[in-house]
Design a protein around this motif. Sequence first.
Motif, PDB file in Angstrom:
ATOM      1  N   UNK A  90       0.813  -1.210   0.000  1.00 60.53           N
ATOM      2  CA  UNK A  90       0.000   0.000   0.000  1.00 60.53           C
ATOM      3  C   UNK A  90       0.847   1.261   0.000  1.00 60.53           C
ATOM      4  N   UNK A  91       1.898   1.280   0.812  1.00 60.23           N
ATOM      5  CA  UNK A  91       2.801   2.438   0.853  1.00 60.23           C
ATOM      6  C   UNK A  91       3.473   2.661  -0.495  1.00 60.23           C
ATOM      7  N   UNK A  92       3.943   1.575  -1.115  1.00 61.18           N
ATOM      8  CA  UNK A  92       4.590   1.683  -2.427  1.00 61.18           C
ATOM      9  C   UNK A  92       3.599   2.164  -3.484  1.00 61.18           C
ATOM     10  N   UNK A  93       2.394   1.608  -3.453  1.00 55.93           N
ATOM     11  CA  UNK A  93       1.387   1.992  -4.439  1.00 55.93           C
ATOM     12  C   UNK A  93       1.026   3.473  -4.302  1.00 55.93           C
ATOM     13  N   UNK A  94       0.940   3.973  -3.084  1.00 56.73           N
ATOM     14  CA  UNK A  94       0.673   5.403  -2.879  1.00 56.73           C
ATOM     15  C   UNK A  94       1.733   6.257  -3.594  1.00 56.73           C
ATOM     16  N   UNK A  99       2.837  10.058  -8.218  1.00 55.49           N
ATOM     17  CA  UNK A  99       3.786  10.579  -9.204  1.00 55.49           C
ATOM     18  C   UNK A  99       3.098  11.122 -10.458  1.00 55.49           C
ATOM     19  N   UNK A 100       1.792  10.862 -10.593  1.00 50.68           N
ATOM     20  CA  UNK A 100       1.051  11.270 -11.789  1.00 50.68           C
ATOM     21  C   UNK A 100      -0.176  12.086 -11.392  1.00 50.68           C
ATOM     22  N   UNK A 101      -0.643  12.972 -12.271  1.00 49.46           N
ATOM     23  CA  UNK A 101      -1.908  13.656 -11.999  1.00 49.46           C
ATOM     24  C   UNK A 101      -3.033  12.619 -11.853  1.00 49.46           C
ATOM     25  N   UNK A 102      -3.899  12.816 -10.884  1.00 44.41           N
ATOM     26  CA  UNK A 102      -4.935  11.824 -10.568  1.00 44.41           C
ATOM     27  C   UNK A 102      -5.799  11.480 -11.776  1.00 44.41           C
ATOM     28  N   UNK A 103      -6.086  12.456 -12.627  1.00 39.87           N
ATOM     29  CA  UNK A 103      -6.968  12.198 -13.763  1.00 39.87           C
ATOM     30  C   UNK A 103      -6.341  11.274 -14.815  1.00 39.87           C
ATOM     31  N   UNK A 104      -5.034  11.055 -14.725  1.00 43.71           N
ATOM     32  CA  UNK A 104      -4.357  10.172 -15.672  1.00 43.71           C
ATOM     33  C   UNK A 104      -4.254   8.729 -15.183  1.00 43.71           C
ATOM     34  N   UNK A 105      -4.546   8.473 -13.905  1.00 46.11           N
ATOM     35  CA  UNK A 105      -4.214   7.183 -13.280  1.00 46.11           C
ATOM     36  C   UNK A 105      -5.392   6.219 -13.249  1.00 46.11           C
ATOM     37  N   UNK A 106      -5.074   4.969 -13.584  1.00 41.75           N
ATOM     38  CA  UNK A 106      -5.981   3.843 -13.379  1.00 41.75           C
ATOM     39  C   UNK A 106      -5.190   2.788 -12.618  1.00 41.75           C
ATOM     40  N   UNK A 107      -5.659   2.433 -11.433  1.00 39.13           N
ATOM     41  CA  UNK A 107      -5.027   1.361 -10.662  1.00 39.13           C
ATOM     42  C   UNK A 107      -5.743   0.057 -11.003  1.00 39.13           C
ATOM     43  N   UNK A 129      -4.780  -7.829  -1.079  1.00 39.94           N
ATOM     44  CA  UNK A 129      -3.998  -6.873  -1.859  1.00 39.94           C
ATOM     45  C   UNK A 129      -4.907  -6.058  -2.772  1.00 39.94           C
ATOM     46  N   UNK A 130      -5.930  -6.709  -3.336  1.00 38.48           N
ATOM     47  CA  UNK A 130      -6.905  -5.987  -4.161  1.00 38.48           C
ATOM     48  C   UNK A 130      -7.633  -4.940  -3.324  1.00 38.48           C
ATOM     49  N   UNK A 131      -7.997  -5.291  -2.108  1.00 36.33           N
ATOM     50  CA  UNK A 131      -8.673  -4.336  -1.216  1.00 36.33           C
ATOM     51  C   UNK A 131      -7.761  -3.166  -0.878  1.00 36.33           C
ATOM     52  N   UNK A 132      -6.475  -3.441  -0.670  1.00 38.55           N
ATOM     53  CA  UNK A 132      -5.525  -2.365  -0.392  1.00 38.55           C
ATOM     54  C   UNK A 132      -5.407  -1.441  -1.602  1.00 38.55           C
ATOM     55  N   UNK A 133      -5.362  -2.007  -2.803  1.00 38.07           N
ATOM     56  CA  UNK A 133      -5.282  -1.180  -4.013  1.00 38.07           C
ATOM     57  C   UNK A 133      -6.512  -0.288  -4.133  1.00 38.07           C
ATOM     58  N   UNK A 134      -7.683  -0.828  -3.825  1.00 35.34           N
ATOM     59  CA  UNK A 134      -8.917  -0.040  -3.864  1.00 35.34           C
ATOM     60  C   UNK A 134      -8.889   1.075  -2.811  1.00 35.34           C
ATOM     61  N   UNK A 135      -8.361   0.758  -1.643  1.00 31.89           N
ATOM     62  CA  UNK A 135      -8.255   1.750  -0.562  1.00 31.89           C
ATOM     63  C   UNK A 135      -7.343   2.905  -0.967  1.00 31.89           C
ATOM     64  N   UNK A 136      -6.184   2.565  -1.549  1.00 34.45           N
ATOM     65  CA  UNK A 136      -5.239   3.598  -1.989  1.00 34.45           C
ATOM     66  C   UNK A 136      -5.866   4.449  -3.091  1.00 34.45           C
ATOM     67  N   UNK A 137      -6.533   3.803  -4.039  1.00 33.27           N
ATOM     68  CA  UNK A 137      -7.162   4.535  -5.144  1.00 33.27           C
ATOM     69  C   UNK A 137      -8.216   5.509  -4.618  1.00 33.27           C
ATOM     70  N   UNK A 138      -9.030   5.052  -3.674  1.00 37.12           N
ATOM     71  CA  UNK A 138     -10.058   5.924  -3.098  1.00 37.12           C
ATOM     72  C   UNK A 138      -9.432   7.096  -2.347  1.00 37.12           C
TER      73      UNK A 138
END
Length: 193
Positions: A90-94, A99-107, A129-138
Amino acid sequence: MNKIALYGDSLMTGLMNGEPSDILNNYVIDELTGMGFPGYEILKFGRRGEGSAEGLERLDEVVAANPDFVVICFGTNDSIKHKDPVETYGDNLRKLVEAFPAEKVIVLTPGYVNVAIRTEADNDRQQAYAEMAKEVAAEKGVNVIDLYHHMTIYPEPNEFLQDDGLHPSNEGYHFLGALIARDIKNKLLEVQN
């Protein structure tokens, strides 16, 4: 020409029968073109066997390419190969997302694994891990494609996988390409409105 960076592990390389291919790239482009959004090229930033920590090591290269969209797909190797704690992922994914503008990112979350074949894998762990990715994206206000969910609501998710039990089959890549293209289309429509 607009650029889509596929940044992540072997899923982003289009790994088929043990070799990188253009299968995912072609499906994303074909789907977007079919939806009325031609003129995209794929920037290939997928690396076999990488986890999120290795992805961070080459982040500058992806940022320098200045993609219009970036699909970030790490987590499966963090979970299965490296056995990293989900919090570390989760820390790494954050850091990757920031590093990118939010409107450009798809996790893209980690997906389902056929554990009868990949006995070192654990789908409860994949789901965490999928839940963590969703948490970071939100938390970061970016789009997320819950690949684990999309695969497991289908009655036979193993049909989306090759004989290695991990990488997408032809049908799996087609499905993934359609999910990515749909998300990009929705982002483009938001900008137009």
